[in-house]
Design an enzyme around this catalytic site. Sequence first.
Site, PDB file in Angstrom:
ATOM      1  N   CYS A  37      32.056  40.751  45.147  1.00  9.15           N
ATOM      2  CA  CYS A  37      32.979  39.817  45.794  1.00  9.15           C
ATOM      3  C   CYS A  37      33.102  38.538  44.959  1.00  9.15           C
ATOM      4  O   CYS A  37      32.097  37.867  44.698  1.00  9.15           O
ATOM      5  CB  CYS A  37      32.505  39.470  47.203  1.00  9.15           C
ATOM      6  SG  CYS A  37      33.616  38.320  48.061  1.00  9.15           S
TER       7      CYS A  37
ATOM      8  N   ARG B 240      43.526  49.233  49.154  1.00  9.08           N
ATOM      9  CA  ARG B 240      44.912  48.989  49.551  1.00  9.08           C
ATOM     10  C   ARG B 240      45.725  50.274  49.640  1.00  9.08           C
ATOM     11  O   ARG B 240      46.618  50.405  50.474  1.00  9.08           O
ATOM     12  CB  ARG B 240      45.577  48.015  48.578  1.00  9.08           C
ATOM     13  CG  ARG B 240      45.153  46.576  48.791  1.00  9.08           C
ATOM     14  CD  ARG B 240      46.017  45.610  48.008  1.00  9.08           C
ATOM     15  NE  ARG B 240      45.760  44.234  48.411  1.00  9.08           N
ATOM     16  CZ  ARG B 240      46.371  43.626  49.409  1.00  9.08           C
ATOM     17  NH1 ARG B 240      47.256  44.293  50.132  1.00  9.08           N
ATOM     18  NH2 ARG B 240      46.094  42.368  49.717  1.00  9.08           N
TER      19      ARG B 240
END
Length: 346
Positions: free
Chosen positions: A127, A257
Amino acid sequence: MSENCDHPEECQKLKMIDDKTVKVQHRTPLELFSSIDVVKICAPMVRYSRLPFRCLIRKYNCDLAFTPMIVSRSFVQSVKARDSDFTTNSSDRPLIVQFAANNAKDFIDAAEIVYHYSDGIDLNCGCPQRWAMQEGYGACLLDKPELLSDIVSMARNRLCDDNFSISIKIRIQDDISSFLARRTVDVCQKMEKAGVSWISVHGRTRKQHHQPVNLDAISTVKQSLTIPVVANGDIKSVLDVESVHKQTSVNGVMAARGMLSNPAMYAGYDQTPLHCVQDWVDIAMELGAPFTTFHHHLIYMLENVTSRAEKRLFNSLNGTSAVLDYLQDIYGIHYREKLINNTEKR
């Protein structure tokens, strides 16, 4: 249970659970990697890879699913956080719970809470968000290989169950284009030595967002390890799955996604089929998905089958009833009430 366990009494406590609960009828992650050429995985996605969505994608050839990233310290300290962050049911397997942690104790304590209800834990080492880096979470752990190694090795030693996987998800280092990509490979090899079960590699650096995925970097990592490696980044179709596997020889692929816009992607669909939208309505309603979650997933699923004007109208809807009416009027989709497996909150 590992024969070399240093904590046999504690591990036995971890194993103590009602026999009716411990009826494993699914393959563990490591069994998947050993029996499937390319394991198809749903990535951890903040707000999105929660139980209702995981139930949906499992109907469409997704082999393994992740929870969203959970901050381990909050998860351990707060019942409210546990109830909010981790919900599962008996069909939600195999399941990996991803944690953000900056020390071994928080990571291990969180792992023990989810041990009976999952098949492995994953440490987020990729992250790039500022808040995560400031807290010592995510991609900054790659700059602290000794700490990272300690977290993994202590977790492996404490849990003492070889069938329960401990994995990490990383981004490539900035030096990956240099000869042998030494830093990235060194970190991965140290993690393998520390006892990590497998590694997921996002083929971008922490500073990159929409640049092309570096498949050469992923291939380099794969060639340097003996444990399974998973490729992450720009997986949007089964053709992408096949292409990435051919170019990198990875053991699995992980989509984010691509799965939001097409949850049926791994089943070979080019765009979300209407029966998948129908399945989402049924599952989301049965499991009580919040309106925002219910609506946002539909926005992603329908983006390739609706006109610009239809998008504006659908996106403006502000209640579950309005969304259900729209789906009924335009697509003939309505909520078909049915029983979903009992949901467990831990």
